[in-house]
Scaffold this motif. Structure first.
Motif, PDB file in Angstrom:
ATOM      1  N   UNK A  19       0.818  -1.219   0.000  1.00 10.86           N
ATOM      2  CA  UNK A  19       0.000   0.000   0.000  1.00 10.86           C
ATOM      3  C   UNK A  19       0.850   1.266   0.000  1.00 10.86           C
ATOM      4  N   UNK A  20       2.177   1.108   0.013  1.00 17.03           N
ATOM      5  CA  UNK A  20       3.044   2.271  -0.108  1.00 17.03           C
ATOM      6  C   UNK A  20       3.264   3.035   1.190  1.00 17.03           C
ATOM      7  N   UNK A  21       2.774   2.499   2.307  1.00 14.02           N
ATOM      8  CA  UNK A  21       2.992   3.175   3.590  1.00 14.02           C
ATOM      9  C   UNK A  21       4.463   3.073   3.982  1.00 14.02           C
ATOM     10  N   UNK A  77       1.068   7.396   5.141  1.00 14.11           N
ATOM     11  CA  UNK A  77       0.268   6.191   5.009  1.00 14.11           C
ATOM     12  C   UNK A  77      -1.120   6.343   5.570  1.00 14.11           C
ATOM     13  N   UNK A  78      -1.751   5.220   5.776  1.00 13.24           N
ATOM     14  CA  UNK A  78      -3.148   5.225   6.213  1.00 13.24           C
ATOM     15  C   UNK A  78      -3.246   5.591   7.690  1.00 13.24           C
ATOM     16  N   UNK A  79      -4.452   5.870   8.121  1.00 16.14           N
ATOM     17  CA  UNK A  79      -4.700   6.307   9.496  1.00 16.14           C
ATOM     18  C   UNK A  79      -4.227   5.267  10.499  1.00 16.14           C
ATOM     19  N   UNK A  80      -4.409   3.993  10.175  1.00 16.91           N
ATOM     20  CA  UNK A  80      -4.050   2.947  11.127  1.00 16.91           C
ATOM     21  C   UNK A  80      -2.526   2.886  11.312  1.00 16.91           C
TER      22      UNK A  80
END
Lengths: 156, 411
Positions: free
Chosen positions: A56-58, A80-83
């Protein structure tokens, strides 16, 4: 699947519960200890390590200072994402001041407990990217080989 | 539209699902499930392997499915249709069989930046083994191909094959296949078409296209999973060595060796996906009750509406051509099946998870197109894909939910 976490944690946080709980969103919107550079006072002795989740590229980069076998300073940067970002933010607070030994026993379940929301198989790597990065920064400090994702996830 | 949706078990669910992930997996209509069930109930038996009645019924059903596929893509001969387990396996068959036999050090294969990993990796595996080069064709800012680069590559005289998608599974843009095939053939290069996405959104006539190979799978065509198709020109397939070894693909086996069977058995080692092939034929028969014109008109209307609505969302960026089109000059022939977008400061995994919890299915990630995402300068995107059953209400519900998600993450 994760090891040893099928018990009480699931009961407290049923899967219907929103993963974007206020406390997660708070860390996501206002990340703690986040900075592009290591904190000035530790710059000379900082251990810098980056890991990314290719799917996902995080990415997360941690900057650690370790003195007398204890983390004296930690900062991090990432996208990246919130998580993944909230988990790293929480982990940075949790790790601060901890000894190498205490860091070694830090497990995925500790990160899930910090997040306090149900982490399904789809989001496991998001939740554990920070832990994976910190674990490998510690290994770098000790001059050891990097650990694999399977090891971080506790299923090696 | 209701009449179409009512035929899909999943789409009859309450509350109404918002299913915008057909590019990954189309839903399956009753007619297909019924056909598979009927085969299981009354014909289940292995094919070409028994004299009893069921074996015959099963063989007839399986070979009839082959004829249905042949007619659907207008292949000249039924034995030019090879059943595989997936589009991916079909492409690997071409790489392993034709590629191993015909590619040598210094030869080149041309790929486009739009390709799915399944049309990249099999060629990279050959690259390592055979010492061949992969020459890439870039895209322009609208997601169209740089045909000038293709011509330059072809002029090198080293290109033996152009492996190209018929429809991008990220941008929804369709390369100009007749142009590519004509250019390639002029220099003696063959063309292998990855029709995984295109097969559900546009008519495909392999004779008119004059492509040498074409691959697709069932599950994006309203059919079961586990079945794919490779079309190849008969003389090419005949000249190629077998791919997998096993039962069915042999003419004769002795302790010293084997001789391969004729087409299509030569490439169908082991028990084939019989129930799935029967389901695929049922899906094609089901789809054929609608005209391509009606299907395309409907899907284009939905895509136009999607572009229009998405453009009203602040900080939302549609990738490729769809992002640049003015509504009024929307090119009917250029965009099919899906489009992808990014939302500033909202990671695709967060967006699609929040949407997913509201029963709205979109796909997030690199969609098995890492080189394309690198080219676009982004790690991941959100993909919204449509099918014959997609409604305007679904698009409206999705757009509303995107706005809510944006607000939730960044109030």
């Amino acid at each position: 699947m994760r090891k040893g976490d099928s018990g009480s944690a699931e009961k407290i946080t049923p899967l219907t519960m929103d993963v974007y709980a206020e406390n997660v969103l708070d860390h996501y919107r206002h990340p703690r200890n986040k900075s592009q550079e290591p904190k000035t006072k530790v710059q000379d002795s900082a251990i810098i390590h980056t890991e990314e989740n290719l799917s996902c590229g995080d990415t997360v980069t941690v900057h650690l200072a370790i003195e007398n076998d204890r983390i004296t300073s930690i900062s991090w940067d990432g996208t990246g994402c919130a998580i993944s970002q909230a988990a790293m933010s929480m982990l940075s607070e949790e790790s601060s001041g901890k000894s190498i030994r205490e860091m070694e026993v830090l497990m995925p379940q500790n990160v899930y407990d910090l997040l306090g929301v149900p982490i399904g198989p789809r989001r496991t790597k998001c939740a554990l990217l920070g832990l994976h990065t910190v674990k490998n920064a510690m290994r770098k400090h000790a001059g050891k080989e990097m650990q694999r994702w399977t090891e971080t996830m506790g299923s090696s | 539209m209701d009449a179409v949706r009512r035929q899909f078990p999943y789409l009859r669910a309450k509350p109404q699902p918002v299913y915008l992930d057909s590019a990954a997996m189309a839903q399956v209509p009753d007619a297909v499930l019924d056909a598979v069930n009927a085969w299981e109930q009354s014909s289940r038996s292995n094919v070409h392997r028994g004299m009893h009645e069921r074996a015959e019924a099963s063989t007839i059903a399986y070979e009839s499915a082959r004829s249905t596929v042949q007619t659907f893509i207008n292949a000249t001969h039924a034995d030019e249709i090879i059943f595989t387990k997936s589009c991916t396996e079909a492409i690997n068959l071409v790489a392993r069989s034709w590629g191993e036999q015909n590619l040598h050090t210094g030869d080149a294969v041309v790929l486009s930046i739009l390709e799915h990993h399944s049309n990249i990796v099999p060629w990279q595996q050959l690259q390592e083994r055979k010492g061949i080069d992969i020459l890439w064709v870039d895209m322009d800012d609208e997601g169209g191909l740089r045909y000038d680069q293709l011509e330059t590559h072809l002029q090198s005289g080293r290109v033996k094959l152009v492996a190209i998608t018929a429809l991008s599974n990220v941008l929804g843009t369709a390369p100009d296949l007749p142009k590519i095939i004509s250019l390639a053939h002029k220099t003696g290069a063959l063309v292998s078409v990855d029709a995984a996405q295109a097969i559900a959104h546009m008519p495909i006539d392999v004779q008119e296209l004059d492509c040498d190979f074409l691959a697709f799978s069932g599950h994006k065509l309203y059919a079961p999973t586990g079945v794919g198709v490779l079309y190849g020109k008969r003389e090419l397939l005949q000249s190629m060595p077998p791919f997998l070894g096993g039962g069915m693909m042999i003419r004769n086996v002795t302790t010293e060796g084997f001789s391969p069977a004729d087409l299509p058995a030569k490439f169908e080692a082991g028990t084939p996906p019989i129930a799935q092939a029967v389901g695929l034929a049922a899906a094609i028969d089901w789809l054929k009750q609608y005209s391509w014109k009606d299907i395309q008109t409907h899907e284009q209307e939905i895509l136009q509406l999607t572009i229009d609505r998405l453009k009203s969302i602040p900080a939302l960026h549609i990738l490729g051509a769809a992002g640049n089109f003015q509504f009024s000059i929307f090119n009917f022939q250029f965009l099919h099946g899906c489009l992808s977008f990014t939302l500033s400061s909202v990671h695709p995994h967060d967006l699609t998870e929040i949407l997913g919890r509201k029963g709205i299915a979109l796909r997030a990630g690199h969609h098995c197109c890492m080189p394309l995402h690198k080219r676009l300068g982004i790690p991941a995107s959100n993909r919204l894909s449509v099918g014959i059953y997609t409604t305007k209400e679904e698009i409206d519900a999705c757009v509303k939910a995107i706005l809510e998600a944006q607000k939730k993450l960044h109030p």
